[in-house]
Design a protein around this motif. Structure first.
Motif, PDB file in Angstrom:
ATOM      1  N   PHE A   1       0.845  -1.190   0.000  1.00  0.00           N
ATOM      2  CA  PHE A   1       0.000   0.000   0.000  1.00  0.00           C
ATOM      3  C   PHE A   1       0.881   1.241   0.000  1.00  0.00           C
ATOM      4  CE2 PHE A   1      -2.661  -3.218   2.029  1.00  0.00           C
ATOM      5  CZ  PHE A   1      -3.850  -3.066   1.328  1.00  0.00           C
ATOM      6  N   PHE A   2       0.305   2.326  -0.483  1.00  0.00           N
ATOM      7  CA  PHE A   2       0.936   3.634  -0.420  1.00  0.00           C
ATOM      8  C   PHE A   2      -0.014   4.536   0.354  1.00  0.00           C
ATOM      9  CE2 PHE A   2       2.503   1.507  -4.125  1.00  0.00           C
ATOM     10  CZ  PHE A   2       3.870   1.738  -4.071  1.00  0.00           C
ATOM     11  N   VAL A   3       0.533   5.313   1.275  1.00  0.00           N
ATOM     12  CA  VAL A   3      -0.298   6.185   2.093  1.00  0.00           C
ATOM     13  C   VAL A   3       0.316   7.581   2.085  1.00  0.00           C
ATOM     14  CG1 VAL A   3      -1.370   6.554   4.334  1.00  0.00           C
ATOM     15  CG2 VAL A   3      -0.817   4.223   3.606  1.00  0.00           C
ATOM     16  N   ASN A   4      -0.442   8.540   1.574  1.00  0.00           N
ATOM     17  CA  ASN A   4      -0.020   9.933   1.644  1.00  0.00           C
ATOM     18  C   ASN A   4      -0.680  10.554   2.864  1.00  0.00           C
ATOM     19  OD1 ASN A   4       0.573   9.204  -1.186  1.00  0.00           O
ATOM     20  ND2 ASN A   4       1.203  11.328  -1.272  1.00  0.00           N
ATOM     21  N   ILE A   5       0.108  11.227   3.674  1.00  0.00           N
ATOM     22  CA  ILE A   5      -0.412  11.849   4.887  1.00  0.00           C
ATOM     23  C   ILE A   5      -0.144  13.351   4.857  1.00  0.00           C
ATOM     24  CG2 ILE A   5      -0.176   9.771   6.295  1.00  0.00           C
ATOM     25  CD1 ILE A   5       2.364  11.102   7.542  1.00  0.00           C
ATOM     26  N   ASP A   6      -0.980  14.072   5.588  1.00  0.00           N
ATOM     27  CA  ASP A   6      -0.751  15.502   5.744  1.00  0.00           C
ATOM     28  C   ASP A   6      -1.439  15.954   7.019  1.00  0.00           C
ATOM     29  OD1 ASP A   6       0.370  17.933   5.064  1.00  0.00           O
ATOM     30  OD2 ASP A   6      -1.245  18.514   3.715  1.00  0.00           O
ATOM     31  N   GLY A   7      -0.890  16.984   7.592  1.00  0.00           N
ATOM     32  CA  GLY A   7      -1.485  17.636   8.748  1.00  0.00           C
ATOM     33  C   GLY A   7      -1.349  19.118   8.565  1.00  0.00           C
ATOM     34  N   GLY A   8      -2.286  19.858   9.113  1.00  0.00           N
ATOM     35  CA  GLY A   8      -2.211  21.301   8.969  1.00  0.00           C
ATOM     36  C   GLY A   8      -2.815  22.010  10.160  1.00  0.00           C
ATOM     37  N   SER A   9      -2.320  23.209  10.391  1.00  0.00           N
ATOM     38  CA  SER A   9      -2.808  24.049  11.476  1.00  0.00           C
ATOM     39  C   SER A   9      -2.945  25.463  10.952  1.00  0.00           C
ATOM     40  CB  SER A   9      -1.833  24.008  12.648  1.00  0.00           C
ATOM     41  OG  SER A   9      -2.203  24.935  13.636  1.00  0.00           O
ATOM     42  N   ARG A  10      -4.135  25.989  11.012  1.00  0.00           N
ATOM     43  CA  ARG A  10      -4.351  27.366  10.572  1.00  0.00           C
ATOM     44  C   ARG A  10      -4.118  28.284  11.760  1.00  0.00           C
ATOM     45  NH1 ARG A  10      -9.500  26.432   6.634  1.00  0.00           N
ATOM     46  NH2 ARG A  10      -8.302  25.391   5.000  1.00  0.00           N
ATOM     47  N   GLY A  11      -3.028  29.002  11.691  1.00  0.00           N
ATOM     48  CA  GLY A  11      -2.621  29.881  12.779  1.00  0.00           C
ATOM     49  C   GLY A  11      -1.338  29.422  13.422  1.00  0.00           C
TER      50      GLY A  11
ATOM     51  N   PRO B   1       0.133  27.945  16.423  1.00  0.00           N
ATOM     52  CA  PRO B   1      -0.963  27.016  16.711  1.00  0.00           C
ATOM     53  C   PRO B   1      -2.322  27.594  16.357  1.00  0.00           C
ATOM     54  CG  PRO B   1      -0.188  27.984  18.739  1.00  0.00           C
ATOM     55  CD  PRO B   1       0.690  28.517  17.644  1.00  0.00           C
ATOM     56  N   GLY B   2      -3.230  26.679  16.065  1.00  0.00           N
ATOM     57  CA  GLY B   2      -4.580  27.059  15.701  1.00  0.00           C
ATOM     58  C   GLY B   2      -5.423  25.825  15.484  1.00  0.00           C
ATOM     59  N   ASN B   3      -6.474  25.975  14.684  1.00  0.00           N
ATOM     60  CA  ASN B   3      -7.309  24.834  14.345  1.00  0.00           C
ATOM     61  C   ASN B   3      -6.471  23.864  13.525  1.00  0.00           C
ATOM     62  OD1 ASN B   3      -9.444  26.136  15.554  1.00  0.00           O
ATOM     63  ND2 ASN B   3     -10.280  26.915  13.640  1.00  0.00           N
ATOM     64  N   ALA B   4      -6.530  22.584  13.879  1.00  0.00           N
ATOM     65  CA  ALA B   4      -5.670  21.603  13.226  1.00  0.00           C
ATOM     66  C   ALA B   4      -6.470  20.395  12.763  1.00  0.00           C
ATOM     67  CB  ALA B   4      -4.556  21.155  14.175  1.00  0.00           C
ATOM     68  N   ALA B   5      -5.969  19.785  11.688  1.00  0.00           N
ATOM     69  CA  ALA B   5      -6.580  18.582  11.140  1.00  0.00           C
ATOM     70  C   ALA B   5      -5.495  17.694  10.554  1.00  0.00           C
ATOM     71  CB  ALA B   5      -7.605  18.934  10.065  1.00  0.00           C
ATOM     72  N   ALA B   6      -5.833  16.418  10.398  1.00  0.00           N
ATOM     73  CA  ALA B   6      -4.920  15.433   9.828  1.00  0.00           C
ATOM     74  C   ALA B   6      -5.679  14.618   8.789  1.00  0.00           C
ATOM     75  CB  ALA B   6      -4.377  14.518  10.917  1.00  0.00           C
ATOM     76  N   ALA B   7      -4.952  14.094   7.803  1.00  0.00           N
ATOM     77  CA  ALA B   7      -5.596  13.286   6.768  1.00  0.00           C
ATOM     78  C   ALA B   7      -4.630  12.263   6.204  1.00  0.00           C
ATOM     79  CB  ALA B   7      -6.104  14.183   5.643  1.00  0.00           C
ATOM     80  N   MET B   8      -5.221  11.227   5.593  1.00  0.00           N
ATOM     81  CA  MET B   8      -4.439  10.218   4.878  1.00  0.00           C
ATOM     82  C   MET B   8      -5.229   9.737   3.684  1.00  0.00           C
ATOM     83  SD  MET B   8      -4.810   6.785   7.107  1.00  0.00           S
ATOM     84  CE  MET B   8      -6.191   6.715   8.231  1.00  0.00           C
ATOM     85  N   VAL B   9      -4.495   9.355   2.651  1.00  0.00           N
ATOM     86  CA  VAL B   9      -5.085   8.768   1.457  1.00  0.00           C
ATOM     87  C   VAL B   9      -4.329   7.466   1.202  1.00  0.00           C
ATOM     88  CG1 VAL B   9      -5.539   9.048  -1.005  1.00  0.00           C
ATOM     89  CG2 VAL B   9      -5.654  11.036   0.521  1.00  0.00           C
ATOM     90  N   ILE B  10      -5.066   6.359   1.202  1.00  0.00           N
ATOM     91  CA  ILE B  10      -4.465   5.040   0.990  1.00  0.00           C
ATOM     92  C   ILE B  10      -4.739   4.609  -0.445  1.00  0.00           C
ATOM     93  CG2 ILE B  10      -4.426   2.621   1.716  1.00  0.00           C
ATOM     94  CD1 ILE B  10      -5.461   3.551   4.461  1.00  0.00           C
ATOM     95  N   THR B  11      -3.670   4.202  -1.138  1.00  0.00           N
ATOM     96  CA  THR B  11      -3.806   3.705  -2.506  1.00  0.00           C
ATOM     97  C   THR B  11      -3.128   2.342  -2.626  1.00  0.00           C
ATOM     98  OG1 THR B  11      -1.805   4.871  -3.214  1.00  0.00           O
ATOM     99  CG2 THR B  11      -3.890   6.009  -3.546  1.00  0.00           C
ATOM    100  N   ASN B  12      -3.527   1.597  -3.654  1.00  0.00           N
ATOM    101  CA  ASN B  12      -2.878   0.317  -3.911  1.00  0.00           C
ATOM    102  C   ASN B  12      -1.757   0.508  -4.922  1.00  0.00           C
ATOM    103  OD1 ASN B  12      -4.133   0.489  -6.421  1.00  0.00           O
ATOM    104  ND2 ASN B  12      -5.687  -1.057  -5.947  1.00  0.00           N
ATOM    105  N   GLU B  13      -1.147  -0.595  -5.321  1.00  0.00           N
ATOM    106  CA  GLU B  13      -0.010  -0.512  -6.244  1.00  0.00           C
ATOM    107  C   GLU B  13      -0.401   0.028  -7.615  1.00  0.00           C
ATOM    108  OE1 GLU B  13       3.216  -3.695  -5.657  1.00  0.00           O
ATOM    109  OE2 GLU B  13       1.352  -4.683  -5.006  1.00  0.00           O
ATOM    110  N   ALA B  14      -1.671  -0.107  -7.979  1.00  0.00           N
ATOM    111  CA  ALA B  14      -2.152   0.404  -9.261  1.00  0.00           C
ATOM    112  C   ALA B  14      -2.500   1.886  -9.191  1.00  0.00           C
ATOM    113  CB  ALA B  14      -3.370  -0.395  -9.711  1.00  0.00           C
ATOM    114  N   GLY B  15      -2.397   2.472  -8.000  1.00  0.00           N
ATOM    115  CA  GLY B  15      -2.695   3.888  -7.833  1.00  0.00           C
ATOM    116  C   GLY B  15      -4.161   4.185  -7.552  1.00  0.00           C
TER     117      GLY B  15
END
Length: 141
Positions: free
Chosen positions: A3-13, A15-29
Motif C-alpha cells: 500500500f501507499f499512504v499519503n499523509i498531511d497535517g495542517g494548522s491554521r494559525g 498554533p490554531g485549528n488543526a486537522a490530519a488526513a491520509m489517502v491510501i492507494t494500492n499498487e495500481a494507484g
C-alpha cells in the motif's frame, strides 16, 4: 500486499485549528480510502503531521490484521516529520515525542507490517492536503 499512504497535517494559525488526513492507494494507484479528522484548537502543524502519521499506522495495522503481511510506503511533505520518524532529528516537544513513541510501539508490536516513511514534495501530496483543507473548512461552518 503493498500500500501507499499519503499523509498531511495542517494548522491554521500554528498554533490554531488543526486537522490530519491520509489517502491510501494500492499498487495500481487506485484510491482505497481517504480519511480526515479535525484534531482541535491551539495545536501546531507538527502535532497535526504526527497525528496524521499515527492515524495512518493505525489504519495499516488494521489492514495487516485483515490481510496478513503488508508493506507500506508512507509519504509526507513534512521533511521534519520524516527526519524525526527516521531518527535523524530529535523530538524535543514532549507531546510530539509521546505520539512518536506510540507510532514506534505500534509498529514494533506488528511485525507483519513493514512501513517506510519518505518525503515527497507538496505537489505529490495534493489529495491528502485537500482532505486536510476540507476538514478545516468544514470546522468553520
Amino acid at each position: 500486499m503493498k500500500f501507499f499512504v499519503n499523509i498531511d497535517g495542517g494548522s491554521r494559525g500554528n498554533p490554531g485549528n488543526a486537522a490530519a488526513a491520509m489517502v491510501i492507494t494500492n499498487e495500481a494507484g487506485q484510491v482505497l480510502a481517504t480519511k480526515s479528522k479535525f484534531l482541535g484548537n491551539k495545536l501546531t502543524n507538527n502535532y497535526a503531521e504526527w497525528s496524521a502519521l499515527e492515524g495512518a499506522v493505525a489504519a495499516l495495522v488494521h489492514l495487516a490484521r485483515q490481510h496478513g503481511n503488508i508493506e507500506a510506503e508512507v509519504r509526507s511533505d513534512s521533511e521534519l516529520i520524516v527526519r524525526q520518524f527516521n531518527r535523524k532529528y530529535k523530538i524535543k516537544a514532549p507531546e510530539l515525542y509521546e505520539i512518536a513513541r506510540r507510532v514506534w510501539e505500534n509498529l514494533a508490536d506488528n511485525p507483519n507490517l513493514k512501513v517506510t516513511l519518505s518525503y515527497v514534495p507538496r505537489e505529490e501530496n495534493k489529495l491528502a492536503d485537500a482532505a486536510v483543507n476540507r476538514e478545516l473548512d468544514n470546522y468553520r461552518l
